[in-house]
Design a protein around this motif. Structure first.
Motif, mmCIF file in Angstrom:
data_model
loop_
_atom_site.group_PDB
_atom_site.id
_atom_site.type_symbol
_atom_site.label_atom_id
_atom_site.label_comp_id
_atom_site.label_asym_id
_atom_site.label_seq_id
_atom_site.Cartn_x
_atom_site.Cartn_y
_atom_site.Cartn_z
ATOM 1 N N MET A 61 -10.529 -7.382 -2.982
ATOM 2 C CA MET A 61 -11.246 -6.382 -2.194
ATOM 3 C C MET A 61 -11.128 -6.687 -0.700
ATOM 4 O O MET A 61 -10.969 -5.773 0.120
ATOM 5 C CB MET A 61 -12.715 -6.354 -2.611
ATOM 6 C CG MET A 61 -12.949 -5.861 -4.032
ATOM 7 S SD MET A 61 -12.364 -4.179 -4.282
ATOM 8 C CE MET A 61 -13.488 -3.282 -3.232
ATOM 9 N N LEU B 284 -15.038 3.312 -2.454
ATOM 10 C CA LEU B 284 -14.816 2.669 -1.154
ATOM 11 C C LEU B 284 -13.563 3.203 -0.458
ATOM 12 O O LEU B 284 -13.525 3.287 0.775
ATOM 13 C CB LEU B 284 -14.712 1.155 -1.324
ATOM 14 C CG LEU B 284 -15.989 0.426 -1.761
ATOM 15 C CD1 LEU B 284 -15.760 -1.079 -1.778
ATOM 16 C CD2 LEU B 284 -17.163 0.765 -0.859
ATOM 17 N N SER B 285 -12.553 3.554 -1.247
ATOM 18 C CA SER B 285 -11.335 4.112 -0.643
ATOM 19 C C SER B 285 -11.633 5.430 0.053
ATOM 20 O O SER B 285 -11.114 5.709 1.141
ATOM 21 C CB SER B 285 -10.259 4.315 -1.718
ATOM 22 O OG SER B 285 -9.841 3.093 -2.255
ATOM 23 N N SER C 177 0.813 -1.212 0.000
ATOM 24 C CA SER C 177 0.000 0.000 0.000
ATOM 25 C C SER C 177 0.850 1.266 0.000
ATOM 26 O O SER C 177 0.367 2.350 -0.344
ATOM 27 C CB SER C 177 -0.933 0.007 1.216
ATOM 28 O OG SER C 177 -0.177 0.005 2.411
ATOM 29 N N LEU D 114 -17.379 -6.288 2.505
ATOM 30 C CA LEU D 114 -17.143 -5.457 1.323
ATOM 31 C C LEU D 114 -16.773 -6.316 0.118
ATOM 32 O O LEU D 114 -17.150 -6.005 -1.015
ATOM 33 C CB LEU D 114 -16.038 -4.435 1.598
ATOM 34 C CG LEU D 114 -16.399 -3.263 2.515
ATOM 35 C CD1 LEU D 114 -15.229 -2.298 2.634
ATOM 36 C CD2 LEU D 114 -17.634 -2.537 2.008
ATOM 37 N N PHE E 231 -9.374 -3.932 1.745
ATOM 38 C CA PHE E 231 -10.171 -3.199 2.731
ATOM 39 C C PHE E 231 -10.347 -3.949 4.049
ATOM 40 O O PHE E 231 -11.038 -3.449 4.946
ATOM 41 C CB PHE E 231 -11.541 -2.866 2.134
ATOM 42 C CG PHE E 231 -11.469 -1.885 0.992
ATOM 43 C CD1 PHE E 231 -11.356 -0.524 1.239
ATOM 44 C CD2 PHE E 231 -11.490 -2.319 -0.316
ATOM 45 C CE1 PHE E 231 -11.275 0.384 0.198
ATOM 46 C CE2 PHE E 231 -11.409 -1.424 -1.368
ATOM 47 C CZ PHE E 231 -11.294 -0.062 -1.111
ATOM 48 N N ARG E 232 -9.760 -5.148 4.162
ATOM 49 C CA ARG E 232 -9.836 -5.945 5.387
ATOM 50 C C ARG E 232 -11.284 -6.171 5.824
ATOM 51 O O ARG E 232 -11.604 -6.110 7.013
ATOM 52 C CB ARG E 232 -9.057 -5.252 6.521
ATOM 53 C CG ARG E 232 -7.589 -4.998 6.230
ATOM 54 C CD ARG E 232 -6.824 -6.312 6.128
ATOM 55 N NE ARG E 232 -5.386 -6.088 6.095
ATOM 56 C CZ ARG E 232 -4.670 -5.919 4.980
ATOM 57 N NH1 ARG E 232 -5.280 -5.952 3.809
ATOM 58 N NH2 ARG E 232 -3.368 -5.739 5.035
ATOM 59 N N SER E 233 -12.143 -6.421 4.831
ATOM 60 C CA SER E 233 -13.562 -6.602 5.141
ATOM 61 C C SER E 233 -14.158 -7.651 4.213
ATOM 62 O O SER E 233 -14.229 -7.444 2.998
ATOM 63 C CB SER E 233 -14.320 -5.278 4.988
ATOM 64 O OG SER E 233 -15.715 -5.481 5.096
ATOM 65 N N ARG F 24 -13.596 4.603 3.220
ATOM 66 C CA ARG F 24 -12.664 4.032 4.193
ATOM 67 C C ARG F 24 -11.836 5.135 4.856
ATOM 68 O O ARG F 24 -11.605 5.122 6.074
ATOM 69 C CB ARG F 24 -11.749 3.057 3.461
ATOM 70 C CG ARG F 24 -10.564 2.523 4.239
ATOM 71 C CD ARG F 24 -10.918 1.317 5.071
ATOM 72 N NE ARG F 24 -11.265 1.683 6.440
ATOM 73 C CZ ARG F 24 -11.604 0.796 7.369
ATOM 74 N NH1 ARG F 24 -11.666 -0.487 7.084
ATOM 75 N NH2 ARG F 24 -11.900 1.180 8.579
ATOM 76 N N VAL G 118 -13.624 0.785 -6.332
ATOM 77 C CA VAL G 118 -12.474 0.940 -5.433
ATOM 78 C C VAL G 118 -12.286 2.404 -5.049
ATOM 79 O O VAL G 118 -12.001 2.729 -3.886
ATOM 80 C CB VAL G 118 -11.198 0.381 -6.094
ATOM 81 C CG1 VAL G 118 -9.952 0.767 -5.303
ATOM 82 C CG2 VAL G 118 -11.286 -1.130 -6.222
ATOM 83 N N ASP H 107 -11.889 5.947 8.829
ATOM 84 C CA ASP H 107 -10.659 5.927 9.617
ATOM 85 C C ASP H 107 -10.432 7.244 10.351
ATOM 86 O O ASP H 107 -9.735 7.287 11.371
ATOM 87 C CB ASP H 107 -9.460 5.633 8.715
ATOM 88 C CG ASP H 107 -9.407 4.174 8.283
ATOM 89 O OD1 ASP H 107 -10.132 3.361 8.886
ATOM 90 O OD2 ASP H 107 -8.661 3.855 7.346
ATOM 91 N N TRP I 180 -17.009 -1.980 8.117
ATOM 92 C CA TRP I 180 -15.773 -1.189 8.201
ATOM 93 C C TRP I 180 -15.017 -1.519 9.481
ATOM 94 O O TRP I 180 -15.130 -0.793 10.479
ATOM 95 C CB TRP I 180 -16.100 0.300 8.156
ATOM 96 C CG TRP I 180 -16.959 0.661 6.992
ATOM 97 C CD1 TRP I 180 -18.299 0.833 6.981
ATOM 98 C CD2 TRP I 180 -16.517 0.864 5.657
ATOM 99 N NE1 TRP I 180 -18.738 1.134 5.714
ATOM 100 C CE2 TRP I 180 -17.656 1.162 4.867
ATOM 101 C CE3 TRP I 180 -15.271 0.825 5.016
ATOM 102 C CZ2 TRP I 180 -17.594 1.412 3.505
ATOM 103 C CZ3 TRP I 180 -15.193 1.083 3.657
ATOM 104 C CH2 TRP I 180 -16.343 1.370 2.918
#
Length: 716
Positions: free
Chosen positions: A539, A612-613, A6, A548, A543-545, A616, A609, A620, A697
């Protein structure tokens, strides 16, 4: 030192921003070297044998090995313009035609004149030495006979003239699309930015990415042979993703500068946010395109390779040379300004219009989801009955003279149209001939046209062939049924008695179409599963989901269903045929759904993406999930609309072209992307995310600072 994928766009952008001339010079050198490769390395193109599949491919290989494949040929049709054909006039015209054709370079022989069953037309077969000869002298000889006999219709069609006419029309169509799409893209970028340099940067990056990929493709073709349409695929995908990625990056950089950041800081923030989204979406596009390899088809292998290369190059340019250009240009990126457009882009804050549209969706997510899902389902249902078939004479533009002639020939002479080819090898002609003659007799009672059918045998007597004409068009279900019956009962009954040394196969155009359709029906679930599963995994990792990932998969499936449903409604059932100026063939050309699937999933993942970014990022920063969804989609809606407008406009141009494949591709992609960027991204996605709430999330290990109250108030 630990390494995080990332962090790649941020590190690349920071290096490029602090060493702009090196980054720009390296990119120009890369493009120049790639273009030089195209000029010095020859392209390894796909050969005819590479297209062979299944039983029909085996039959074709046997015929070629035995030297029994028919040489390339042309046919000249002679008939009266009106009324009955005068026999004397017909004989005079065909005799003159034969004399003229024998003097044309590349003509091996002129066959005997063949009368039609009702005597209203004559056919002159012309055998050629090669399928690469120039068609112009052949057509000139036919035209001379036509001028000498104005009361008759003298027209020509065949292997060379049809291929030459189609290639010329495809070239005209693509040139027209490219000529129109570039100014449209520039105009839409001007509407998005209001400044000439900012509008030109996405087009410049996309164009250089395409040029570099075309150059790299030459040496790559020696690993994966290049199909003739791969350059069009590179241009199409390269311009699409190149413009999208630059647009995402530029919009975020401009927002940060407007908020008071320095150019260097704005570029760094854009890299950390939009740059990361570009890296993830580029990976998703590549994953979708990689699904084409599942088909094990030489055409799709070539298309996938070219498209994956151009996406990778576009991503590389977006996170390296684009930041460098933005740092060097600074605020000059917003020059020269177009006064009216500049004021418009400044006075309408991001998310103003979309925020109002999103309000009811966020307040009533269940109603919004049910209504939108019902509409999408209604559009997708026709896909369940979609019929696919290979391109045929029915899908060729009727205004091409050679196509008109070919249709007239197949109407007057059914034996010149669809045929099944039965090949027997491994036994002597003495044993094979009686068995094939028995098959011909049986086929005559099963719908095949067997009058005058002869068994042909190779010089060594080891291979025998018989051609069984079908009185149906290749796309007719009766032709498919006849081939299936020939393979399942007629041929085994006649040929299985030849013994263990003998083998046989059924080929021909209709059999090849059946084999391709069967193979793709078998592989399509694997392709769809591969694409959806791989993009879902990406995905989840990004996104660690898991939720999602599942949402992304369902929305991709909805987009594909809508695209397939629209293709079926328009081209199989003919809805809107008059508006688009075509005659429905009653089916969808078999490679179009596959192409639309991977391109649509890839492009829609770009938008997905990016949206959603942004959400996210807001989550955060401490914003509640409902408010983050509202604001995140509102903030990105303008960028998504601009990117989608470019794609819809370009694909809509393809829908106006004359080749049926291009019409299908244009309609399927333009309509599906329009619905994806509006209904799915502005209604279905926010409704689902609001219903999922905080569960979608997972909070980071290090919670970020809470969004200030004045900022949170903007979403209310």
């Amino acid at each position: 030192m630990s390494f995080s994928l990332s962090a790649v766009p941020t590190r690349a952008a920071r290096w490029s921003a602090t060493h702009p001339w090196r980054a720009i010079g390296a990119w120009l050198a890369f493009v120049a070297i790639a273009v030089a490769l195209a000029a010095t390395v020859s392209t390894n193109e796909v050969e005819d044998a590479d297209y062979r599949i299944g039983e029909s491919g085996r039959a074709e290989a046997l015929v070629e090995r035995a030297g029994l494949d028919a040489p390339p040929s042309e046919s000249v049709l002679v008939r009266a313009r009106s009324g009955e054909l005068d026999p004397a006039a017909g004989r005079a015209a065909t005799a003159e035609l034969a004399d003229r054709m024998r003097t044309v370079p590349g003509v091996a022989d002129v066959g005997d004149v063949v009368p039609s069953a009702d005597g209203t037309a004559l056919l002159v077969p012309v055998e050629l030495t090669s399928d690469e000869i120039d068609a112009a002298p052949l057509l000139a000889a036919t035209a001379a006979v036509q001028r000498a006999h104005p009361d008759l219709e003298v027209a020509q069609a065949g292997d060379v003239t049809i291929d030459e006419a189609i290639n010329e029309r495809v070239g005209e169509d693509l040139h027209s699309a490219e000529f129109i799409s570039l100014p449209i893209t520039l105009v839409l970028m001007l509407l998005a930015f209001g400044a000439l340099i900012a509008a030109g940067l996405p087009v410049l990056l996309a164009a250089t990415s395409v040029a570099a990929t075309i150059g790299i493709s030459a040496p790559i073709s020696w690993l994966v042979p290049a199909e003739s349409t791969v350059l069009s695929m590179i241009v199409l995908i390269g311009m699409a993703v190149g413009v999208d990625y630059s647009l995402f990056y530029l919009k975020r950089e401009r927002q940060e500068r407007a908020a008071g950041r320095t150019t260097l800081d704005a570029v760094a923030i854009a890299a950390e946010t939009s740059g990361h989204a570009i890296l993830v979406s580029g990976g998703a596009v590549i994953a979708a395109l990689a699904g084409l390899f599942v088909l094990s088809d030489v055409t799709f292998d070539s298309l996938a390779t070219g498209a994956i290369l151009v996406v990778a190059v576009a991503v590389l340019g977006s996170i390296t040379v684009l930041p460098a250009l933005l740092v060097k240009l600074g605020r000059w990126a917003d020059r020269p300004r177009l006064p009216l457009l500049w004021r418009l882009t400044r006075r309408v804050p991001s998310g103003t219009v979309s925020g109002r549209v999103l309000g009811p969706v966020v307040r009533h997510p269940v109603v919004a989801l049910v209504v939108s899902a019902a509409g999408l389902l209604a559009l997708a249902v026709p896909a369940l009955g979609m019929k696919t078939h290979q391109a045929s004479i029915e899908t060729l533009p009727a205004d091409i003279p050679a196509v008109q002639t070919l249709r007239a020939i197949t109407q007057e002479f059914p034996a010149e149209g669809t045929a099944a080819q039965v090949v027997v090898t491994g036994v002597s002609s003495g044993a094979a001939r009686p068995a094939l003659e028995h098959l011909v007799a049986a086929a005559g009672g099963a719908g095949f046209a067997t009058d005058g059918v002869q068994v042909r045998t190779s010089a060594d007597g080891d291979t025998s062939v018989v051609d069984l004409p079908l009185p149906y068009e290749e796309a007719d279900d009766r032709a498919t049924a006849a081939i299936e019956r020939l393979r399942a009962t007629l041929a085994p009954d006649a040929l299985d008695r030849l013994g263990p040394d003998g083998s046989w196969a059924v080929g021909g155009g209709a059999a090849e179409s059946l084999d391709r359709n069967d193979l793709r029906e078998q592989r399509m679930p694997w392709l769809l599963g591969f694409v959806l599963l791989l993009t879902m995994v990406m995905m989840v990792l990004a996104f660690r989901s898991v939720l999602l990932g599942l949402v992304s998969t369902v929305l991709n499936l909805a987009s594909v269903g809508v695209a397939f449903g629209l293709l079926s409604i328009v081209f199989q059932h003919g809805v809107g045929a008059d508006l688009l100026d075509f005659t429905s063939p009653g089916f969808v050309i078999e490679w179009i759904p596959i192409f639309v699937l991977v391109v649509l999933v890839g492009l829609s993942m770009d938008y997905h993406v990016f949206v959603l970014s942004r959400i996210r990022e807001l989550v955060d920063r401490g914003l509640p999930a409902r408010d983050a969804v509202h604001r995140g989609i509102a903030d990105t809606a303008g960028v998504i609309t601009s990117a989608a407008a470019v794609m819809v406009s370009v694909f809509a141009i393809f829908a106006t072209l004359s080749m049926m494949e291009m019409k299908m591709m244009g309609v399927g992609l333009a309509a599906a992307i329009l619905i994806d960027a509006t209904v799915i991204r502005l209604v279905v996605l926010p409704a689902v995310l609001v219903l999922l709430g905080e569960r979608a999330w997972p909070r980071r290990a290090r919670p970020a600072a809470v969004v200030p109250a004045r900022e949170a108030a903007l979403v209310s």
